[in-house]
Design an enzyme around this catalytic site. Structure first.
Site, short mmCIF file in Angstrom:
data_model
loop_
_atom_site.label_atom_id
_atom_site.label_comp_id
_atom_site.label_asym_id
_atom_site.label_seq_id
_atom_site.Cartn_x
_atom_site.Cartn_y
_atom_site.Cartn_z
N HIS A 264 58.54 47.08 45.36
CA HIS A 264 59.62 46.82 44.40
C HIS A 264 59.14 46.89 42.96
CE1 HIS A 264 62.54 46.06 47.41
NE2 HIS A 264 61.84 45.09 47.96
N HIS A 344 48.61 77.33 9.05
CA HIS A 344 48.58 76.07 9.79
C HIS A 344 48.87 76.33 11.25
CE1 HIS A 344 49.82 72.00 11.07
NE2 HIS A 344 49.12 71.57 10.06
ZN LIG Z 1 63.81 46.23 51.86
#
Ligand SMILES: [Zn+2]
Length: 439
Positions: A264, A344
């Protein structure tokens, strides 16, 4: 690509069950919601029935389950119901509950899929919002999670799950469609490691937990009420959790999520990274990079406002104003013949960052002069804060220069937030301050 429509539920439907953490009875109801509503949780059991947006900004904790909240109100373990809504194609819904957690069901997303099917899924009159992955992104955690998001035309998840000592290593790569989710992913149940849950059981923190709603892994053995539903049920459940956590992005992700040992916490990190990218692309969303007569200014018109001349005029035209405080200008770096490219740098031409800041300043000044309706004064550049150069600007690029007026003190001082965009990506940004003096 054909436009896809937003969807909601055909009618309300629900079911009752046990909540995992308190062990109490809870009734969940899924209700239809209007276009652009998104998914919101509603706490029926609290005074005034507060709602919580299922958005990554509201994420509170990611230990074992995903908790969101606003103010002091919390909803725990939102990931399985969010996964079912997202994967079954529901963009807008209210998840009404009379407790702080949905019923855990059998630990899978199956019960929610059944409720959604009973309610039906119907199209609405607005197009769906997608987050299209343009460039690879990745998040890594100290615990060994690695999530990579790659461009793809569809949502695909390629997941590797590995338990302690790499036991129960499983891999699955699949496109996520409602049919695949219902058949292959939703029935996969939560699994826990004995050593992780024993302390919680001892502390009475998972009163509703049982072998009815989780598979327990102890050493090499698997304890569960019914046999495994798939030989690789664990990786399938990991995919449920990824879909549920990524639903907090609020837009449908189109890309391939390559996940190694996801959890998670890492899932939420990826959702955050997507939300940041989303905010960035929303800020740079340009309808059409074409000159629209009434909204913009051509080179002659803007040269009546700005005193700058070639080779120091850093904006070709203004393609639009938004209200009184926003402006977008454009500078086409047609060829290598731009004077600065030559020096440049020889052999490696890039547009100098300071000239991008100058371009921002010129565009911001057009906005300020237009506001003050006076051209008898000169704007002087006072300061530039938080200037960042993110990507090189090369010959052939078209630079879109955005400025937003953030502060104007009297008519002498003004502040503008600016950024330059090439190919939908921010190449430079900064906050500029100006003073006005009479000519
Ligand atoms: Zn789960």
């Amino acid at each position: 690509m054909a436009t896809e429509l937003q969807h909601t539920l055909g009618k309300a439907a629900g079911f009752s069950g046990t909540s995992l953490h308190t062990g109490e009875k809870v009734t969940l109801k899924l209700l239809p919601a209007p276009v652009d509503h998104g998914i919101k949780f509603k706490r029926k059991d609290l005074q005034d029935e507060p709602t919580i947006d299922a958005k990554i900004d509201n994420l509170k904790t990611v230990e074992r389950a995903t908790t969101i909240g606003e103010g002091s109100v919390r909803v725990h373990t939102v990931e399985h119901v969010l996964a079912a809504l997202s994967a079954m194609g529901v963009d807008n819904a209210i998840v009404e509950m009379d407790a702080n957690e949905p019923p855990i069901g059998d630990g899978s997303a199956q019960a929610y899929v059944e409720v959604i099917k009973r309610a039906g899924v119907t199209a609405q009159e607005a197009s769906r919002r997608f987050f299209d992955v343009r460039e690879p992104m990745h998040v890594e955690s100290k615990t060994g999670s690695l999530l990579i998001l790659l461009p793809d035309e569809k949502l695909r998840i390629s997941c590797t799950q590995a338990g302690p000592g790499n036991r129960f290593t499983q891999f699955l790569s699949t496109e996520i469609t409602p049919a695949i989710f219902e058949r292959e992913i939703a029935p996969a149940r939560t699994f826990v490691y004995y050593e992780d849950v024993q302390p919680l059981v001892d502390k009475n923190l998972i009163k509703g937990g049982s072998l009815e709603n989780a598979i327990v892994v102890r050493g090499e053995s698997i304890l569960s009420k019914e046999p495994l539903r798939f030989p690789d049920e664990f990786v399938r459940h990991k995919i449920v959790d990824i879909i549920g956590d990524l639903a907090l992005v609020g837009q449908r992700v189109r890309g391939n999520v390559v996940a190694v040992k996801p959890g998670h916490s890492a899932n939420a990190e990826l959702a955050r990274a997507i939300a940041r990218e989303q905010a960035r692309t929303a800020a740079v969303a340009i309808k059409q990079p074409t000159f629209r007569g009434e909204g913009g200014l051509d080179t002659d018109e803007l040269m009546q406002i700005l005193p700058h001349r070639y080779p120091f005029l850093m904006v070709d035209r203004v393609i639009g104003f938004e209200g009184e405080s926003k402006i977008t200008g454009v500078k086409k770096l047609v060829t290598i013949n731009e004077p600065f490219f030559q020096g440049h740098f020889p052999g490696h031409p890039v547009m100098p960052g300071v000239l991008q800041v100058e371009a921002m300043a010129q565009v911001a000044c057009i906005l300020l002069f237009r506001l003050s309706k006076s051209s008898s004064r000169l704007g002087y550049f006072l300061s530039a804060d938080d200037v960042k150069f993110r990507k090189p600007v090369l010959p052939g690029d078209t630079l879109f220069i955005h400025a937003e007026l953030t502060k104007a003190r009297g008519n002498r001082l003004a502040k503008a937030k600016c950024h330059c965009v090439v190919n939908d990506a921010i190449v430079s940004e900064g906050e500029l301050m100006f003073a006005f003096l009479d000519k």
